[in-house]
Design an enzyme around this catalytic site. Structure first.
Site, PDB file in Angstrom:
ATOM      1  N   LYS A  36      11.239   6.722-100.919  1.00 50.09           N
ATOM      2  CA  LYS A  36      11.947   6.831-102.198  1.00 50.09           C
ATOM      3  C   LYS A  36      13.373   6.329-101.997  1.00 50.09           C
ATOM      4  O   LYS A  36      14.020   6.670-101.013  1.00 50.09           O
ATOM      5  CB  LYS A  36      11.965   8.287-102.684  1.00 50.09           C
ATOM      6  N   SER A  55     -12.302   1.084-103.231  1.00 50.24           N
ATOM      7  CA  SER A  55     -12.753   1.424-104.581  1.00 50.24           C
ATOM      8  C   SER A  55     -12.251   2.813-104.976  1.00 50.24           C
ATOM      9  O   SER A  55     -12.605   3.331-106.027  1.00 50.24           O
ATOM     10  CB  SER A  55     -14.286   1.379-104.640  1.00 50.24           C
ATOM     11  N   GLY A  56     -11.433   3.407-104.134  1.00 52.05           N
ATOM     12  CA  GLY A  56     -11.014   4.799-104.365  1.00 52.05           C
ATOM     13  C   GLY A  56      -9.762   4.941-105.211  1.00 52.05           C
ATOM     14  O   GLY A  56      -9.121   3.965-105.637  1.00 52.05           O
ATOM     15  N   ASP A  57      -9.417   6.207-105.382  1.00 51.62           N
ATOM     16  CA  ASP A  57      -8.346   6.597-106.268  1.00 51.62           C
ATOM     17  C   ASP A  57      -6.963   6.082-105.837  1.00 51.62           C
ATOM     18  O   ASP A  57      -6.204   5.530-106.634  1.00 51.62           O
ATOM     19  CB  ASP A  57      -8.353   8.131-106.255  1.00 51.62           C
ATOM     20  N   THR A  70      -6.200   3.543-103.952  1.00 49.38           N
ATOM     21  CA  THR A  70      -6.097   2.087-104.121  1.00 49.38           C
ATOM     22  C   THR A  70      -5.835   1.759-105.580  1.00 49.38           C
ATOM     23  O   THR A  70      -4.956   0.956-105.905  1.00 49.38           O
ATOM     24  CB  THR A  70      -7.406   1.406-103.670  1.00 49.38           C
ATOM     25  N   HIS A 114       7.036  16.122 -96.260  1.00 50.89           N
ATOM     26  CA  HIS A 114       8.181  15.761 -97.108  1.00 50.89           C
ATOM     27  C   HIS A 114       9.403  16.674 -96.895  1.00 50.89           C
ATOM     28  O   HIS A 114      10.518  16.201 -96.725  1.00 50.89           O
ATOM     29  CB  HIS A 114       7.806  15.819 -98.590  1.00 50.89           C
TER      30      HIS A 114
HETATM   31  C1  BG6 Z   1       2.035  14.570-102.306  1.00 51.71           C
HETATM   32  C2  BG6 Z   1       1.388  15.912-102.417  1.00 51.71           C
HETATM   33  O1  BG6 Z   1       2.219  14.230-100.961  1.00 51.71           O
HETATM   34  O2  BG6 Z   1       3.301  14.608-102.952  1.00 51.71           O
HETATM   35  C3  BG6 Z   1       1.245  16.317-103.871  1.00 51.71           C
HETATM   36  O3  BG6 Z   1       0.095  15.854-101.823  1.00 51.71           O
HETATM   37  C4  BG6 Z   1       2.574  16.249-104.579  1.00 51.71           C
HETATM   38  O4  BG6 Z   1       0.705  17.623-103.987  1.00 51.71           O
HETATM   39  C5  BG6 Z   1       3.225  14.897-104.339  1.00 51.71           C
HETATM   40  O5  BG6 Z   1       2.339  16.437-105.963  1.00 51.71           O
HETATM   41  C6  BG6 Z   1       4.616  14.873-104.885  1.00 51.71           C
HETATM   42  O6  BG6 Z   1       5.083  13.569-104.829  1.00 51.71           O
HETATM   43  P1  BG6 Z   1       6.153  13.048-105.883  1.00 51.71           P
HETATM   44  O7  BG6 Z   1       6.447  11.654-105.427  1.00 51.71           O
HETATM   45  O8  BG6 Z   1       5.500  13.123-107.231  1.00 51.71           O
HETATM   46  O9  BG6 Z   1       7.313  13.977-105.774  1.00 51.71           O
END
Ligand code: BG6
Length: 506
Positions: free
Chosen positions: A201, A35-37, A39, A259
């Site tokens: 991506k 039920s969260g964001d 999802t 990332h």
């Molecule tokens: C998320 C971070 O992992 O990646 C966010 O928690 C950030 O703070 C987001 O905004 C960026 O993802 P994207 O796909 O919008 O570049």
């Protein structure tokens, strides 16, 4: 100048890609935190699109599980609200049939036995899933431990089960290790899918294809030809409603541990002998192992942090980080960081990798710029007066996904002039899967290529944790305030200027 699909072959059906198409085996998906964001915003739209494009397995069901008390019909209504108003009614009716819900108490074994253990077998039988189950943790990290341990204790984490888990994978090396240990008590590493949505991506996956499916670039991809590399992930958004999380995380945990270091690893890794999850992840791990630890007594020379003040972003007034709801008035949590990273191996010795990421910057742009060395002898310098910019290869992750090669060409005309031009390849947006569609599909197929292995998590924490803790406890760097809508603090520029280089424009 443009390269890429020519007008006559640009229609999707006329492109003949060399691709792998696998039909995932039948399975059931159990989402905790249904039920969260996460999802609602990401998983439901992605599942619906996969369903609509017939990419889900033939036998498939979705079982939502959360603390919220509701029945399957109410859950379906919730799901429907997350889909576009104009979505095809027939398609929705069919999709609704595969959706179910059970409310439960995450830490209570009895609740699992009475809820999931009862609900799963009939659904699995009806859909012929042979016990293939995916447990997706879309909950806050604070309940990971309860869910993982109780799945284990209730016997639901069987040998066919997979678990999908979202970052943050701990908040430092120690908590990252603890989480790995906990996961590995209940599952084998091959069953664990740690998501870094950047890896899913399209353009990030393309880094490997581009590097290793073309013979043109790999011979140049080293210290002999590359002067330095710049990796940028710039955002225009602020922290939105996530102050609680962000105040404890800051940009280094939020963007770099995962990332940014993953982008760095893909850019710097050696060619794996096989395009398989374990070989690719082995090579990425070797890059992380080769990164030189940050010198804690000279951290300022390697890491610059900043925090957004008020300003204007894309024409809109933006308040400062400290004025955001839930942020402490004197907070020094960084929303921007730039760092210089050295990779101590044969290929990259002496080539700095500059990384920067921040919120509330001038422009949204994620890119990897491979900046080549200048031509060794500039025979044009006398006639042209110097100042010729070296070649650069830009891998644009987002927006305007594509690749651009920046070269010098003669300006047409009677005078002898050079001009920088770009050979540009742009992705066609309509052929891409969203990161969450990709992640869900790969997990169903059991392909771990785009997921982070336990050593990947620990190696990147191993590099960042000492620096973060030196900054947080010993104040070894200062958080520079930058105006929202700018390119970040000026101190980040000096990081490169000291080396006689500059950031690419934002
Ligand atoms: C998320 C971070 O992992 O990646 C966010 O928690 C950030 O703070 C987001 O905004 C960026 O993802 P994207 O796909 O919008 O570049």
């Amino acid at each position: 100048m443009a390269i890429g699909p020519s007008p006559e072959n640009s229609a999707r059906e006329r492109i003949a890609p060399t691709c792998r198409i696998d039909q995932p085996a039948n399975c059931g998906l159990v989402i905790f935190g249904a039920s969260g964001d996460l999802t609602r915003r990401k998983l439901i739209p992605a599942l619906y699109l996969l369903y609509r494009h017939r990419l889900l397995p033939r036998g498939f069901f979705l079982l939502g599980a959360a603390r919220t008390g509701m029945d399957s019909d109410r859950f379906r209504e919730m799901v429907r609200r997350e889909l576009p108003d104009d979505c095809d009614e027939g398609c929705w009716q069919q999709f609704a049939r595969i959706i179910h819900y059970r409310s439960m108490d995450y830490g209570n074994v009895e609740s699992y036995r009475a809820g999931l253990a009862e609900a799963l077998p009939p659904l699995e039988k009806e859909n012929g899933t042979g016990g293939n189950r995916i447990f997706y943790l879309a909950t806050p990290p604070s309940v990971y431990e309860d869910v993982i341990n109780t799945l284990h204790a209730s016997g639901l984490a069987n040998e066919h089960a997979r678990i999908v888990i979202e970052k943050p994978f701990g908040s430092d090396l120690e908590t990252g290790r603890q989480l790995n240990r906990m996961l590995l008590r209940a599952f084998r590493e091959e069953q664990i899918f740690r998501i870094d949505h950047y890896l899913a991506k399209e353009t990030v996956q393309n880094i490997l294809m581009f590097r290793f499916a073309n013979s043109l670039f790999e011979p140049l991809w080293n210290r002999r030809y590359i002067d330095h590399v710049q990796i940028t992930a710039a955002e225009t958004i602020g922290i939105e409603q996530r102050a609680g999380y962000y105040e404890a995380a800051g940009v280094l945990r939020d963007m770099f541990q995962n990332h940014m270091f993953q982008l760095l690893a893909l850019t710097a890794m050696e060619p794996p002998s096989l395009f398989s999850a374990s070989r690719v992840r082995d090579e990425k791990a070797k890059v992380l192992q080769s990164i030189r630890p940050f010198p804690l007594d000279r951290l300022r020379e390697h890491i610059v942090t900043g925090q957004y003040g008020s300003g204007s972003v894309e024409g809109e007034q933006a308040r400062s980080y400290r004025e955001e709801n839930g942020v402490a008035p004197g907070s020094t949590v960084p929303t921007f960081a730039a760092m210089k990273v050295w990779i101590d191996n044969w290929r990259w010795q002496g080539v700095p990798f500059y990384l920067r990421s921040g919120k509330r910057l001038r422009r949204r742009s994620t890119e990897i710029a491979i900046c080549f060395r200048p031509a060794p002898h500039m025979m044009f310098s006398q006639s042209l007066g110097g100042g010729i910019s070296p070649n650069a290869l830009i891998l644009r992750v987002q927006p305007d996904e594509g690749i651009s090669m920046q070269i010098q060409a003669k300006h047409p005309g009677s005078r002898m002039c050079l001009m920088p031009v770009a050979m540009d390849f742009s992705y066609q947006r309509d052929v891409t899967l969203s990161a969450y569609e990709r992640v869900l599909l790969d997990c169903m197929e059991g392909d771990q290529m785009l997921f982070v292995r336990d050593d990947g998590v620990e190696l990147s924490w191993g590099l960042l944790s000492p620096a973060i803790s030196a900054m947080e406890t010993g104040r070894r760097t200062e958080t520079h305030i930058y105006p929202a809508g700018s390119a970040g603090p000026a101190a980040a520029d000096s990081l490169l200027e000291k080396d006689g280089r500059k950031w690419r424009d934002l």
